[in-house]
Scaffold this active site. Sequence first.
Site, PDB file in Angstrom:
ATOM      1  N   CYS A 100      35.270  39.056  54.926  1.00 43.57           N
ATOM      2  CA  CYS A 100      36.587  39.662  55.130  1.00 43.57           C
ATOM      3  C   CYS A 100      36.487  40.752  56.214  1.00 43.57           C
ATOM      4  O   CYS A 100      35.544  41.545  56.214  1.00 43.57           O
ATOM      5  CB  CYS A 100      37.093  40.265  53.818  1.00 43.57           C
ATOM      6  SG  CYS A 100      38.731  40.982  53.972  1.00 43.57           S
ATOM      7  N   CYS A 131      36.946  47.689  52.778  1.00 38.30           N
ATOM      8  CA  CYS A 131      37.105  48.285  51.445  1.00 38.30           C
ATOM      9  C   CYS A 131      35.709  48.560  50.839  1.00 38.30           C
ATOM     10  O   CYS A 131      34.935  47.617  50.617  1.00 38.30           O
ATOM     11  CB  CYS A 131      37.895  47.345  50.543  1.00 38.30           C
ATOM     12  SG  CYS A 131      39.383  46.709  51.353  1.00 38.30           S
ATOM     13  N   CYS A 184      34.172  46.549  47.872  1.00 39.36           N
ATOM     14  CA  CYS A 184      34.323  45.088  47.785  1.00 39.36           C
ATOM     15  C   CYS A 184      33.116  44.289  48.270  1.00 39.36           C
ATOM     16  O   CYS A 184      32.677  44.432  49.419  1.00 39.36           O
ATOM     17  CB  CYS A 184      35.557  44.651  48.565  1.00 39.36           C
ATOM     18  SG  CYS A 184      35.889  42.888  48.335  1.00 39.36           S
ATOM     19  N   CYS A 194      45.391  32.709  38.916  1.00 34.31           N
ATOM     20  CA  CYS A 194      45.475  33.654  40.037  1.00 34.31           C
ATOM     21  C   CYS A 194      44.472  33.261  41.114  1.00 34.31           C
ATOM     22  O   CYS A 194      43.274  33.183  40.838  1.00 34.31           O
ATOM     23  CB  CYS A 194      45.136  35.065  39.579  1.00 34.31           C
ATOM     24  SG  CYS A 194      46.092  35.599  38.172  1.00 34.31           S
ATOM     25  N   CYS A 229      49.799  32.934  40.567  1.00 32.97           N
ATOM     26  CA  CYS A 229      49.665  34.254  41.190  1.00 32.97           C
ATOM     27  C   CYS A 229      48.724  34.090  42.382  1.00 32.97           C
ATOM     28  O   CYS A 229      47.793  33.281  42.329  1.00 32.97           O
ATOM     29  CB  CYS A 229      49.067  35.245  40.193  1.00 32.97           C
ATOM     30  SG  CYS A 229      48.765  36.878  40.916  1.00 32.97           S
ATOM     31  N   CYS A 265      52.291  42.241  41.008  1.00 27.68           N
ATOM     32  CA  CYS A 265      51.106  42.614  40.247  1.00 27.68           C
ATOM     33  C   CYS A 265      50.406  43.666  41.090  1.00 27.68           C
ATOM     34  O   CYS A 265      49.927  43.369  42.187  1.00 27.68           O
ATOM     35  CB  CYS A 265      50.208  41.383  40.047  1.00 27.68           C
ATOM     36  SG  CYS A 265      48.616  41.768  39.304  1.00 27.68           S
ATOM     37  N   ARG A 306      46.948  45.250  32.625  1.00 26.61           N
ATOM     38  CA  ARG A 306      45.792  44.354  32.478  1.00 26.61           C
ATOM     39  C   ARG A 306      44.471  45.117  32.475  1.00 26.61           C
ATOM     40  O   ARG A 306      44.164  45.871  33.395  1.00 26.61           O
ATOM     41  CB  ARG A 306      45.771  43.316  33.605  1.00 26.61           C
ATOM     42  CG  ARG A 306      44.574  42.368  33.468  1.00 26.61           C
ATOM     43  CD  ARG A 306      44.595  41.233  34.461  1.00 26.61           C
ATOM     44  NE  ARG A 306      45.789  40.446  34.321  1.00 26.61           N
ATOM     45  CZ  ARG A 306      46.563  40.073  35.334  1.00 26.61           C
ATOM     46  NH1 ARG A 306      46.253  40.407  36.553  1.00 26.61           N
ATOM     47  NH2 ARG A 306      47.642  39.361  35.118  1.00 26.61           N
TER      48      ARG A 306
HETATM   49  N1  SAM Z   1      41.931  40.497  50.181  1.00 28.65           N
HETATM   50  C1  SAM Z   1      43.030  40.696  49.327  1.00 28.65           C
HETATM   51  C2  SAM Z   1      43.359  42.147  49.097  1.00 28.65           C
HETATM   52  O1  SAM Z   1      42.497  42.994  49.210  1.00 28.65           O
HETATM   53  O2  SAM Z   1      44.513  42.419  48.784  1.00 28.65           O
HETATM   54  C3  SAM Z   1      42.876  40.000  47.997  1.00 28.65           C
HETATM   55  C4  SAM Z   1      41.552  39.976  47.285  1.00 28.65           C
HETATM   56  S1  SAM Z   1      40.894  41.550  46.776  1.00 28.65           S
HETATM   57  C5  SAM Z   1      39.252  41.121  46.276  1.00 28.65           C
HETATM   58  C6  SAM Z   1      41.798  41.910  45.300  1.00 28.65           C
HETATM   59  C7  SAM Z   1      41.489  43.178  44.570  1.00 28.65           C
HETATM   60  O3  SAM Z   1      40.259  43.073  43.904  1.00 28.65           O
HETATM   61  C8  SAM Z   1      41.350  44.468  45.356  1.00 28.65           C
HETATM   62  O4  SAM Z   1      42.559  45.044  45.704  1.00 28.65           O
HETATM   63  C9  SAM Z   1      40.606  45.354  44.383  1.00 28.65           C
HETATM   64  O5  SAM Z   1      41.521  46.100  43.613  1.00 28.65           O
HETATM   65  C10 SAM Z   1      39.858  44.358  43.484  1.00 28.65           C
HETATM   66  N2  SAM Z   1      38.409  44.503  43.631  1.00 28.65           N
HETATM   67  C11 SAM Z   1      37.648  44.094  44.667  1.00 28.65           C
HETATM   68  N3  SAM Z   1      36.364  44.412  44.483  1.00 28.65           N
HETATM   69  C12 SAM Z   1      36.291  45.059  43.307  1.00 28.65           C
HETATM   70  C13 SAM Z   1      35.218  45.654  42.579  1.00 28.65           C
HETATM   71  N4  SAM Z   1      33.967  45.669  43.049  1.00 28.65           N
HETATM   72  N5  SAM Z   1      35.494  46.211  41.394  1.00 28.65           N
HETATM   73  C14 SAM Z   1      36.761  46.219  40.906  1.00 28.65           C
HETATM   74  N6  SAM Z   1      37.807  45.678  41.558  1.00 28.65           N
HETATM   75  C15 SAM Z   1      37.582  45.110  42.750  1.00 28.65           C
HETATM   76 FE1  SF4 Z   2      38.895  42.047  51.982  1.00 26.71          FE
HETATM   77 FE2  SF4 Z   2      37.793  42.749  49.689  1.00 26.71          FE
HETATM   78 FE3  SF4 Z   2      39.321  44.456  50.989  1.00 26.71          FE
HETATM   79 FE4  SF4 Z   2      40.441  42.263  49.836  1.00 26.71          FE
HETATM   80  S1  SF4 Z   2      39.436  43.966  48.800  1.00 26.71           S
HETATM   81  S2  SF4 Z   2      40.833  43.086  51.878  1.00 26.71           S
HETATM   82  S3  SF4 Z   2      38.752  40.803  50.108  1.00 26.71           S
HETATM   83  S4  SF4 Z   2      37.367  43.631  51.705  1.00 26.71           S
END
Ligand code: SAM
Ligand code: SF4
Length: 349
Positions: free
Chosen positions: A56, A60, A63, A100, A131, A191, A263
Amino acid sequence: MTATDTRHDWTLPEVRKLLSMPFNDLLFRAQTVHRQHFNPNEVQVSTLLSIKTGACPEDCKYCPQSGHYNTGLEKEKLLEMEKVVAEARAARDKGASRFCMGAAWRSPSRKDMPYVLDMIREVKSLGLETCMTLGMLDEDQAHSLSEAGLDYYNHNLDTSEKYYSHIITTRTYQDRLDTLDNVRKAGMKVCCGGIMGMGEDPDDRAGLLVQLANLPRHPESVPVNMLVKVAGTPMEDVEDLDPFDFVRVIAVARIMMPQSHVRLSAGREDMNEQMQALCFLAGANSIFYGEKLLTTANPQADADRELFRRLGIRPEQREQCHSEEAQEEALAEAVEKEQTRHLFYDAAV
Ligand code: SAM
Ligand code: SF4
Ligand code: DTB
């Protein structure tokens, strides 16, 4: 229902005060609110699938799928339709009511949209609620997803506006709010929630809750994630959050957004059953079900069924409806479900 149930004018000092109430008083108040709107022994069950994994472009810090960090994750292209449908069918047969689908995108590309729209139609035709979480959406994209029949769009604010730039630099808080607005305008359910345990302070948790509850409409679903610490991300060694502070966030979310499903989201793999039971008592009434979240582990379906059995919890069969039109639709769905009742049997033991 009274006007005080659906307030959209929460202030930080009020929420700070709620978060720091004596624990027993807070749980009693949250459980009281919960019982005014929901059956306390029902929990909605969703299953997640990563339809496009890793690489990606966003940064973040929590992530495992960000291309900025090396987490050893195998990146994958957009999953083929057959795989998605097979996973959705398996989730339905294990008792999930919502499927989802998540993609590691900043936003969906023009080329990917037709596949994504087909996925919605196919999954919906299995009788599941749908979702998706695909990153930022403009108005047109939100309308296309809605027209294809997408029920919910997940897009988290993750933390307070103040702490956001410490977590993500490649997009702004306002970008997130704009997408949420586009999702609403397109008529989909929202959500939206966040992650706890990212080194934020209690005011950041309060700030996030204020943002969520002061949206023009409360999100129908509010995922409260506990950070899953993944090796290779900048957050792998962040200090643990006191588990009671996590339960407090659930309780305060329940009080502030009394009609939303809250949730108990990522992080259950590191919680014992007693902690999860406390979260349900605090007003959590939805979980992710199935052994995988997007890329990390979640409790085994068997373990969750056993936990539900021990707590006398049943999976919620469908959303509660208020309008006449929605009730008619629900009735039609109920008839259809009655015909496929055996498929839901094992999760309802
Ligand atoms: N890329 C899209 C986004 O960021 O909106 C969708 C997928 S992203 C993985 C969805 C959500 O997963 C993120 O907004 C975050 O809240 C959650 N998430 C990702 N990594 C996580 C982690 N290590 N622990 C808890 N929640 C996580
Ligand atoms: Fe990309 Fe993860 Fe951020 Fe979603 S949460 S935008 S998958 S880096
Ligand atoms: C949400 O709030 N949590 C889910 C879902 N929405 C998409 C994702 C959790 C991801 C946890 C890390 C992973 O498995 O990659």
